[in-house]
Enzyme design. Structure first.
Site, PDB file in Angstrom:
ATOM      1  N   LYS A  23      -3.384  -8.074 -17.517  1.00 56.32           N
ATOM      2  CA  LYS A  23      -1.647  -8.209 -17.442  1.00 56.32           C
ATOM      3  C   LYS A  23      -1.319  -8.949 -16.132  1.00 56.32           C
ATOM      4  CE  LYS A  23       1.853  -5.165 -15.923  1.00 56.32           C
ATOM      5  NZ  LYS A  23       1.877  -5.379 -14.343  1.00 56.32           N
ATOM      6  N   ASN A  24      -1.767  -8.765 -15.103  1.00 57.80           N
ATOM      7  CA  ASN A  24      -1.233  -9.446 -13.737  1.00 57.80           C
ATOM      8  C   ASN A  24      -1.500 -11.040 -13.676  1.00 57.80           C
ATOM      9  OD1 ASN A  24       0.266  -7.296 -13.151  1.00 57.80           O
ATOM     10  ND2 ASN A  24      -0.852  -6.553 -11.657  1.00 57.80           N
ATOM     11  N   CYS A 117       8.821  -2.348 -12.209  1.00 55.01           N
ATOM     12  CA  CYS A 117       8.518  -0.886 -11.795  1.00 55.01           C
ATOM     13  C   CYS A 117       9.400  -0.523 -10.657  1.00 55.01           C
ATOM     14  CB  CYS A 117       7.096  -0.575 -11.719  1.00 55.01           C
ATOM     15  SG  CYS A 117       6.248  -0.071 -13.372  1.00 55.01           S
ATOM     16  N   ARG A 122      11.126  -3.744  -3.265  1.00 54.87           N
ATOM     17  CA  ARG A 122      10.319  -4.784  -3.519  1.00 54.87           C
ATOM     18  C   ARG A 122      10.761  -6.131  -3.246  1.00 54.87           C
ATOM     19  NH1 ARG A 122       7.114  -3.721  -9.076  1.00 54.87           N
ATOM     20  NH2 ARG A 122       5.844  -5.172  -8.156  1.00 54.87           N
ATOM     21  N   ASP A 306      -2.782  -0.211  -7.662  1.00 52.18           N
ATOM     22  CA  ASP A 306      -2.489   0.151  -8.932  1.00 52.18           C
ATOM     23  C   ASP A 306      -3.230   1.289  -9.605  1.00 52.18           C
ATOM     24  OD1 ASP A 306      -0.753  -1.835  -8.820  1.00 52.18           O
ATOM     25  OD2 ASP A 306      -1.773  -3.365  -9.944  1.00 52.18           O
ATOM     26  N   ARG A 398       4.336  -1.660 -21.116  1.00 56.20           N
ATOM     27  CA  ARG A 398       4.384  -2.875 -20.575  1.00 56.20           C
ATOM     28  C   ARG A 398       2.972  -3.323 -19.810  1.00 56.20           C
ATOM     29  NH1 ARG A 398       7.507  -2.409 -15.506  1.00 56.20           N
ATOM     30  NH2 ARG A 398       6.323  -4.530 -15.453  1.00 56.20           N
TER      31      ARG A 398
HETATM   32  N1  EPU Z   1       6.492  -8.133  -0.153  1.00 57.17           N
HETATM   33  C1  EPU Z   1       7.513  -8.447   0.662  1.00 57.17           C
HETATM   34  N2  EPU Z   1       8.100  -9.674   0.656  1.00 57.17           N
HETATM   35  C2  EPU Z   1       7.442 -10.336  -0.557  1.00 57.17           C
HETATM   36  C3  EPU Z   1       6.773  -9.836  -1.388  1.00 57.17           C
HETATM   37  C4  EPU Z   1       5.943  -8.898  -1.230  1.00 57.17           C
HETATM   38  O1  EPU Z   1       7.807  -7.615   1.858  1.00 57.17           O
HETATM   39  O2  EPU Z   1       8.322 -11.500  -0.573  1.00 57.17           O
HETATM   40  C5  EPU Z   1       5.771  -6.637  -0.007  1.00 57.17           C
HETATM   41  C6  EPU Z   1       5.891  -5.911  -1.095  1.00 57.17           C
HETATM   42  O3  EPU Z   1       7.278  -5.171  -1.065  1.00 57.17           O
HETATM   43  C7  EPU Z   1       5.079  -4.848  -1.204  1.00 57.17           C
HETATM   44  C8  EPU Z   1       3.829  -5.793  -0.840  1.00 57.17           C
HETATM   45  O4  EPU Z   1       4.362  -7.053  -0.145  1.00 57.17           O
HETATM   46  O5  EPU Z   1       5.174  -3.875  -0.260  1.00 57.17           O
HETATM   47  C9  EPU Z   1       2.733  -6.464  -1.855  1.00 57.17           C
HETATM   48  O6  EPU Z   1       3.723  -6.991  -2.775  1.00 57.17           O
HETATM   49  P1  EPU Z   1       2.962  -8.219  -3.579  1.00 57.17           P
HETATM   50  O7  EPU Z   1       3.828  -9.370  -3.499  1.00 57.17           O
HETATM   51  O8  EPU Z   1       1.548  -8.357  -3.090  1.00 57.17           O
HETATM   52  O9  EPU Z   1       3.037  -7.556  -5.051  1.00 57.17           O
HETATM   53  P2  EPU Z   1       3.450  -8.114  -6.231  1.00 57.17           P
HETATM   54  O10 EPU Z   1       3.191  -9.634  -6.473  1.00 57.17           O
HETATM   55  O11 EPU Z   1       5.043  -7.721  -6.250  1.00 57.17           O
HETATM   56  C10 EPU Z   1       1.607  -7.512  -7.858  1.00 57.17           C
HETATM   57  C11 EPU Z   1       1.334  -6.959  -9.032  1.00 57.17           C
HETATM   58  C12 EPU Z   1       1.595  -5.297  -8.780  1.00 57.17           C
HETATM   59  C13 EPU Z   1       0.403  -4.820  -7.619  1.00 57.17           C
HETATM   60  C14 EPU Z   1       0.616  -5.855  -6.504  1.00 57.17           C
HETATM   61  C15 EPU Z   1      -0.511  -5.369  -5.493  1.00 57.17           C
HETATM   62  C16 EPU Z   1       2.121  -8.462 -10.639  1.00 57.17           C
HETATM   63  C17 EPU Z   1       3.202  -8.615 -11.496  1.00 57.17           C
HETATM   64  N3  EPU Z   1       2.322  -7.244  -9.987  1.00 57.17           N
HETATM   65  O12 EPU Z   1       2.976  -7.273  -7.360  1.00 57.17           O
HETATM   66  O13 EPU Z   1       1.312  -4.629 -10.053  1.00 57.17           O
HETATM   67  O14 EPU Z   1       0.585  -3.507  -7.538  1.00 57.17           O
HETATM   68  O15 EPU Z   1       0.480  -7.169  -6.748  1.00 57.17           O
HETATM   69  O16 EPU Z   1      -1.572  -5.768  -5.924  1.00 57.17           O
HETATM   70  O17 EPU Z   1       1.074  -9.231 -10.482  1.00 57.17           O
HETATM   71  C18 EPU Z   1       1.138  -3.086 -11.658  1.00 57.17           C
HETATM   72  O18 EPU Z   1       0.370  -3.880 -12.392  1.00 57.17           O
HETATM   73  O19 EPU Z   1       1.397  -1.763 -11.905  1.00 57.17           O
HETATM   74  C19 EPU Z   1       1.745  -3.470 -10.394  1.00 57.17           C
HETATM   75  C20 EPU Z   1       2.917  -3.145  -9.893  1.00 57.17           C
END
Ligand code: EPU
Length: 421
Positions: A23-24, A117, A122, A306, A398
Site C-alpha cells: 500500500k505505502n 488516519c 501529522r 504500523d 483503505r
Molecule cells: N513528520 C513531521 N513533519 C513532516 C513529516 C513527518 O513532523 O513534514 C513527523 C510525523 O508527524 C511523524 C513522523 O514524522 O511523527 C513520521 O512521519 P513520516 O513522514 O515518516 O510518515 P508518513 O509518510 O506520513 C508513512 C506511512 C505510514 C507510516 C509512516 C511511518 C504512507 C502513506 N504512510 O507515513 O503508514 O506509519 O510512514 O513509517 O506511506 C499506515 O500504513 O497505517 C501508515 C500510517
C-alpha cells in the site's frame, strides 16, 4: 449505510495466503506517474480503497486510468493541472504526493490539505521546507496549498526527521529540478526504494535510495514504463501475527523476509515457530504459550510503527507484562481502549503502553479508529470468545486488500453486515 465486520472467534487458521502489493509504495507510485509523458503500467496493485481514491484524482487531472484486477494502466499524456480540491483528497494522506509530482512537472500545484488516519498530529512542514529549498513559493488559504516556482533548482536538503512522506515528495519534485539535489537524513523504508525504481525506469537519475543520502540529478523529461510493486510488508506482518495468534499451520506467500526482520525477531522472542521457505514464511501455531516482550517503534529497519498496533493484540496473549514504546507517532494508541473492551488489560502512559497478559478476550462491539487499529481488532476477534463486531470498516479497506476473503480461505468465520448510521 456503513459496514460492520462480524468475526466469530475460536476458529483455527490453516492454509495459504498471498500478500498483495505494498500500500505505502502504491500510494506514492500512482501520483508519481503524472511525471511521465506516456503511459505507465503497474502490476501488483492492491485492491484497496486508497487506490480507488487516487484513481479519482488521476481522472480529475484528465489522465486515462484503466484498472483490471491488480494491473493499473495510466496514460498521463493529456494531463490538465487543475486544482485538486475534491473529497477524494480527504480520503487519504498520500494525496499529498501530487504536490511534489505536479510541482516537479508544471512548477505549480494547488491542492487541499490531505486527509488520512488520525494518529495524532501529522504535520507536513518537512515536505514544504524541501519544496521551498528547491525554489517554490507556498501560500495556504482556505485549507488549500498553492505551490509555485519560476524554476526548481537542485540543492542540499537536510531532513530534521527521516520522514517517509517528505523523502518521497521532495524526490518527486527534484527529479525535474535543474541540477543536483541531495537529501540528507533521508528515510530508508523499502517503499522508497520501490518509488525510486519506478522513477529510474521513467528516466530519472537517482542514487543512494535505501541509504540516508539520496542524490537526484534533475532531467527534462520522464517517460512511461512498466513496474511491479513490492509485497506489502505490513500486510505480511499482520498475517504473521494473525497466524501466531490463531493459526495451526499457515503459509504466507509473497514475502521479502528481510523487510520484516524486526517483527520476525520479536515473534521469535515471544516463542512463535516460523520457517522461511523461498518467498514464503510458514507459521506453526502449536505454541500458544507466548513470552512477554518489549517493543520500541523506530524508522526502518527498526520495528515498524504500523505493526505496533497488530502486535499489541497478540501481546494480550503473552504471559507477563509487555511494553510498547512509540517513537514515531506518540499518540498511536487508540486501539488499546478497544482491546480493553474485549477483556485486555492495557495501561496507557506517555508515548507508551503496558500490556498485562495473558488475558482471555471476549467478543464485543468495537471501533476501528484507524487502519492498523482495525487490523489489531481483527486479530483479537479471531481469538476472542464469541462474536466481535468491528465498526468503521472503511479504515480497514483503505489498506488491506480482500481481507474478508483471505481470512475466510484460511478458515476464519467472518462476514460483513450493512448497518444504518
Ligand atoms: N513528520 C513531521 N513533519 C513532516 C513529516 C513527518 O513532523 O513534514 C513527523 C510525523 O508527524 C511523524 C513522523 O514524522 O511523527 C513520521 O512521519 P513520516 O513522514 O515518516 O510518515 P508518513 O509518510 O506520513 C508513512 C506511512 C505510514 C507510516 C509512516 C511511518 C504512507 C502513506 N504512510 O507515513 O503508514 O506509519 O510512514 O513509517 O506511506 C499506515 O500504513 O497505517 C501508515 C500510517
Amino acid at each position: 449505510m456503513s459496514e460492520v465486520i462480524a468475526i466469530e472467534g475460536g476458529h483455527k487458521l490453516n492454509g495459504t495466503v498471498v500478500v498483495s502489493g505494498a500500500k505505502n509504495a502504491t500510494v506514492a507510485l500512482i501520483p508519481a506517474i503524472v511525471l511521465a509523458d506516456s503511459p505507465v503500467t503497474v502490476y501488483g496493485v492492491p485492491n484497496i480503497s486508497d487506490v480507488d481514491a487516487l484513481g479519482v484524482l488521476l481522472r480529475e487531472l484528465n489522465c486515462e486510468v484503466d484498472k483490471n484486477d491488480d494491473v493499473l494502466v495510466v496514460d498521463p499524456s493529456n494531463l490538465k493541472n487543475i486544482p485538486l480540491v475534491s473529497d477524494a483528497v480527504d480520503k487519504l494522506r498520500a494525496s499529498y504526493y501530487f504536490m511534489g509530482a505536479l510541482l516537479g512537472k508544471y512548477k505549480r500545484v494547488k491542492i487541499k490539505m490531505p486527509g488520512g488516519c488520525y494518529l495524532g498530529p501529522r504535520p507536513i512542514d518537512l515536505h514544504l521546507k524541501g519544496f521551498e529549498a528547491l525554489g517554490a513559493k507556498i501560500t495556504y488559504e482556505d485549507d488549500t496549498y498553492l505551490l509555485e516556482a519560476e524554476e526548481l533548482i537542485g540543492t542540499q536538503i537536510y531532513l530534521d526527521f527521516a520522514s517517509v512522506g517528505a523523502t518521497i515528495n521532495i524526490m518527486l519534485a527534484a527529479v525535474r529540478a535543474k541540477g543536483k539535489t541531495v537529501i540528507e537524513n533521508a528515510a530508508k523504508e523499502p517503499e522508497i526504494i520501490d518509488v525510486v525504481n519506478l522513477l529510474t525506469k521513467m528516466g530519472a537519475k537517482i542514487r543512494g535510495a535505501g541509504t540516508d543520502t539520496i542524490t537526484i540529478e534533475g532531467v527534462e523529461h520522464l517517460k512511461g514504463c512498466t513496474h511491479e510493486i513490492i509485497p506489502d510488508r505490513i500486510e505480511a506482518g499482520t498475517f504473521l501475527i494473525m497466524a501466531a495468534a490463531a493459526g495451526e499451520r499457515v503459509i504466507i506467500q509473497n514475502i521479502i523476509p528481510q523487510h520484516l526482520e524486526s517483527l520476525i525477531s520479536k515473534l521469535k522472542e515471544m516463542g512463535v515457530k516460523m520457517e522461511n521457505v523461498g518467498d514464503s514464511i510458514i507459521v506453526y501455531g502449536d505454541n500458544k504459550n507466548f513470552n512477554a516482550v518489549d517493543v520500541r517503534t523506530q524508522v526502518y529497519p527498526g520495528f515498524a510503527t504500523d505493526l505496533q498496533q497488530p502486535l499489541t493484540a497478540l501481546l494480550t496473549q503473552a504471559n507477563g507484562q509487555s511494553q510498547v514504546i512509540e517513537t514515531i507517532y506518540p499518540e498511536r494508541f487508540r486501539h488499546c481502549e478497544q482491546l480493553n473492551k474485549m477483556g485486555a488489560n492495557i495501561e496507557l502512559d506517555e508515548s507508551m503502553c503496558y500490556i498485562n497478559g495473558k488475558t482471555p478476550l471476549k467478543g464485543a462491539k468495537v471501533e476501528a479508529t484507524d487502519l492498523r487499529c482495525g487490523a489489531a481488532l481483527l486479530i483479537a476477534g479471531l481469538i476472542a470468545d464469541g462474536i466481535t463486531e468491528i465498526s468503521n470498516v472503511y479504515h480497514i479497506d483503505r489498506g488491506y486488500a480482500n481481507i474478508d476473503q483471505k481470512l475466510i480461505t484460511l478458515g476464519a468465520v467472518i462476514r460483513r453486515i450493512k448497518v444504518d448510521d
